[in-house]
Design a protein around this motif. Structure first.
Motif, mmCIF file in Angstrom:
data_model
loop_
_atom_site.group_PDB
_atom_site.id
_atom_site.type_symbol
_atom_site.label_atom_id
_atom_site.label_comp_id
_atom_site.label_asym_id
_atom_site.label_seq_id
_atom_site.Cartn_x
_atom_site.Cartn_y
_atom_site.Cartn_z
ATOM 1 N N ASN A 48 9.958 0.239 1.945
ATOM 2 C CA ASN A 48 9.290 -0.010 0.657
ATOM 3 C C ASN A 48 8.263 -1.130 0.765
ATOM 4 N N LEU A 49 8.700 -2.210 1.429
ATOM 5 C CA LEU A 49 7.787 -3.344 1.601
ATOM 6 C C LEU A 49 6.542 -2.911 2.357
ATOM 7 N N GLU A 50 6.788 -2.146 3.469
ATOM 8 C CA GLU A 50 5.643 -1.734 4.284
ATOM 9 C C GLU A 50 4.687 -0.857 3.491
ATOM 10 N N SER A 51 5.259 0.019 2.669
ATOM 11 C CA SER A 51 4.372 0.895 1.901
ATOM 12 C C SER A 51 3.632 0.097 0.821
ATOM 13 N N HIS A 52 4.287 -0.981 0.324
ATOM 14 C CA HIS A 52 3.609 -1.816 -0.670
ATOM 15 C C HIS A 52 2.345 -2.476 -0.094
ATOM 16 N N TYR A 53 2.461 -2.902 1.156
ATOM 17 C CA TYR A 53 1.302 -3.545 1.793
ATOM 18 C C TYR A 53 0.492 -2.567 2.619
ATOM 19 N N ASN A 54 0.679 -1.275 2.429
ATOM 20 C CA ASN A 54 -0.048 -0.216 3.136
ATOM 21 C C ASN A 54 0.170 -0.255 4.643
ATOM 22 N N ASP A 56 2.404 1.329 6.219
ATOM 23 C CA ASP A 56 2.891 2.609 6.728
ATOM 24 C C ASP A 56 1.758 3.608 6.925
ATOM 25 N N ILE A 79 1.494 -12.276 2.372
ATOM 26 C CA ILE A 79 2.753 -11.547 2.426
ATOM 27 C C ILE A 79 3.923 -12.522 2.341
ATOM 28 N N PRO A 82 3.980 -14.629 -1.670
ATOM 29 C CA PRO A 82 3.403 -13.586 -2.544
ATOM 30 C C PRO A 82 2.783 -14.140 -3.817
#
Lengths: 310, 336
Positions: A48-54, A56, A79, A82
């Motif tokens: 989820n975190l990775e997808s939040h910061y793109n 992934d 990061i 925040p």
């Protein structure tokens, strides 16, 4: 002149783009991610975190997103912190780093040139050997050693200056000294040797034959010619001072940009890495450009205004 | 005629790690108002050192005027303070250097360098200085002086630069001009133009000129009198006629024979064999002995006295001694 500046601006943009791209490649090729150190996180949270910061997305999409953030000069939030945007970090850190850098350059250039001139005029005399002795020490001693030594002697043993932080002019003395000694020594040695060479030139003899006073000859005829090599190495010195600030800011606990720069790499704080790198590179590139312009003003033989080249 | 400069027994030495170089060893000469004196000699004979000594521009240390007097309009320059010398340099005595490519400061405009001397010595307004500078550029023959004033040395050719150097030297209207090999670095067509410029300026301003050169062609063109220098001494002086038609010193004769001449086509040039003596330890006698085809025992031991051949012509050579003359006549007679 305008054509030359436009041409240089284009080259500067290309240089910056190359730096950004290289930084991106280096960044994604270092193993680890910003969230590796958080022991408690499970895989879902991580994803989820990775997808939040793109993070992934495929690399080329990430790259384009980075480019977009640079062009709009909006690097987003840090990061690791925040609640703070990268722009805020830069806005807080840069003025302090800039102040340290500028004061250092001014001190190094002025004292280096004066030391060099005195040494050249008292060539092979006691003052010359003294000045050059100091210069050799200045070049040989790394600034972090000098910094610690200065703190130990002038702050701890004698309590003349504060140990660390960045609050008043008194706080600036030790970090500036530590950072300026190296460049000052290089400038002093260079000024001395070019000054000695210039003083044997025919136009100096001609100036004497005109009946000018020694001071006028040195200031008007010798110094300007002697300063040209100094201006040439200013670019390299600026880069040295810039990297020097990282170390010095750490030692003196100065809340400048250098701290964020080093921390962000250790913590893989991608937006901050990008932001500081772009900022530092842009700053250095602009300074180098100003050095080139100054060179053209000092030496009329370098025509920056005619063909648009150097 | 009024003597503007009188040099007596001038000695200049340079102290180096290897010992003391006696570059100028007792030079005597004088210069009359409005005339041109050429000091001739090969490289290293002390001609430039002599001219620098007159301007007191010898770097001290290592150089030193160790003896002698330099009287300029009656006052001895060897005893003048540095401050007084500064008020003389460029104002009363000016100097032109050999290489116009290096004599101008590359970072200052021609106008600045021209006006600098004027503004230093005469309290003139910027406008007056500019006017005078334009006048001088016109005098030395530089077209478009107004635009050229704003340009830098690298935008001028060698000949033009030498003209500017001359203009700089003359802007304060000096009475004495020392030209140290002013045409050596220029090509032949430009040389002729510069020499004509010297003649024209001398007619216009009446300036006295000391011309240092090793080029006898230049001497033949513009000198009134000639002093021949060898190994730090003046060995023969005379008018242009004396030196070119009746050279008495074997060195002067050798010098003239080693110049290519159109009217003697087919004949080989006769160089002077050997090299000048080492000035760390110059010989006691005549320094030319080792290279002289007429050398006698006495030449090596004692320096010859000054023989006065005519009012203008003087030479230092043992061949002028009455005993040597008798000997020469006898040997010539016995051969016949």
């Amino acid at each position: 002149m305008l054509r030359y500046i436009l041409k240089r601006l284009l080259i500067m943009v290309i240089t910056l783009w190359i730096i950004i791209t290289l930084t991106f490649i280096l960044m994604v090729s270092i193993p680890g991610s910003p969230f590796n150190s958080e022991r408690s996180s499970n895989e879902t949270i991580q994803a989820n975190l990775e997808s939040h910061y793109n993070l992934d997305e495929p690399y080329h999409i990430q790259y384009l997103l980075y480019l977009k953030s640079i062009v709009t000069f909006d690097f987003g939030p840090s990061i690791k912190k925040p609640d703070q945007s990268v722009n805020e970090l830069l806005g807080r850190g840069f003025p302090i780093s800039f102040e340290l850098g500028i004061v250092t350059i001014i001190v190094a250039v002025i004292s280096g040139i004066i030391l060099g001139i005195i040494a050249a005029l008292r060539h092979n005399g006691f003052i010359d050997y003294m000045a050059m002795g100091i210069a050799v020490l200045g070049i040989s001693i790394p600034n972090f050693i000098l910094a610690t030594l200065l703190i130990q002697q002038l702050a701890v043993n004698f309590d003349i200056f504060p140990v660390a932080t960045w609050k008043s002019p008194a706080h600036m003395v030790l970090p500036t000294l530590a950072l300026a000694t190296g460049p000052m020594a290089i400038i002093a040695r260079l000024t001395r040797s070019t000054m000695l060479e210039v003083l044997t030139q025919d136009y100096i003899k001609m100036a004497r034959a005109k009946g000018l006073s020694p001071w006028k000859i040195i200031i008007k005829h010798a110094l300007r010619n002697a300063l040209m090599p100094v201006v040439t190495i200013m670019g390299t010195l600026l880069a040295g001072i810039l990297t020097g600030t990282f170390v010095i800011e750490q030692i003196f606990a100065i809340p400048g940009m250098g701290k964020y720069f080093v921390e962000s790499i250790n913590q893989r704080d991608y937006p901050v890495i990008m932001g500081t790198t772009v900022f530092y590179s842009a700053f250095l590139i602009i300074m180098l450009f100003l050095v080139d312009i100054a060179y053209g003003i000092l030496d009329p033989r370098i025509k920056v205004n005619k063909q648009g080249g150097e | 005629m009024e003597k503007i400069l009188e040099v007596n027994n001038l000695h200049v030495t340079f102290t180096t790690y290897g010992g003391t170089v006696k570059a100028v060893r007792g030079v005597d000469f004088h210069l009359n108002k409005g005339e041109t004196l050429a000091i001739v000699g090969e490289s290293g004979c002390g001609k430039s050192v002599t001219s620098n000594a007159i301007m007191r521009l010898i770097p001290d240390p290592p150089g030193k005027i160790s003896a002698g007097t330099i009287k300029f309009k009656g006052s001895d320059l060897t005893k003048a303070s540095e401050k007084r010398m500064r008020s003389i340099r460029g104002v009363d005595i000016s100097m032109i250097f050999q290489d116009p490519m290096t004599a101008l400061n590359p970072t200052l405009t021609i106008g600045t360098q021209l006006m600098e001397g004027l503004r230093q010595h005469h309290k003139v307004t910027g406008e007056a200085a500019r006017k005078k500078a334009l006048e001088m550029m016109d005098l030395v023959g530089i077209p478009n002086p107004k635009e050229r004033m704003k340009q830098y040395p690298h935008q001028f050719s060698g000949g033009m630069r030498q003209r500017i150097v001359i203009a700089i030297a003359l802007i304060c209207e000096p009475e004495l001009l020392i030209a140290d090999e002013p045409t050596t670095a220029l090509d032949v067509t430009i040389q002729a133009q510069i020499l004509e410029l010297f003649e024209r300026i001398q007619r216009a301003t009446g300036v006295s000129i000391i011309l240092i050169t090793h080029d006898l062609g230049v001497v033949a063109k513009i000198a009134d009198r000639i002093a021949v220098m060898y190994a730090g001494k003046i060995i023969e002086t005379g008018t242009k006629r004396d030196i070119f038609y009746n050279p008495e010193h074997p060195y002067t004769q050798g010098l003239l024979k080693s110049v290519p001449r159109l009217d003697l086509q087919g004949e080989k040039l006769t160089p002077i064999d050997g090299t000048p003596p080492d000035l760390f330890s110059p010989p006691k006698g005549c320094p030319f002995t080792a290279r002289c085809p007429f050398a006698m025992e006495v030449c090596d031991k004692v320096y010859p006295a000054n023989s006065i051949l005519s009012e203008s012509h003087k030479v230092n050579c043992w061949l002028q001694d009455s005993r040597a003359k008798k000997l020469l006549a006898e040997t010539a007679g016995s051969k016949a």
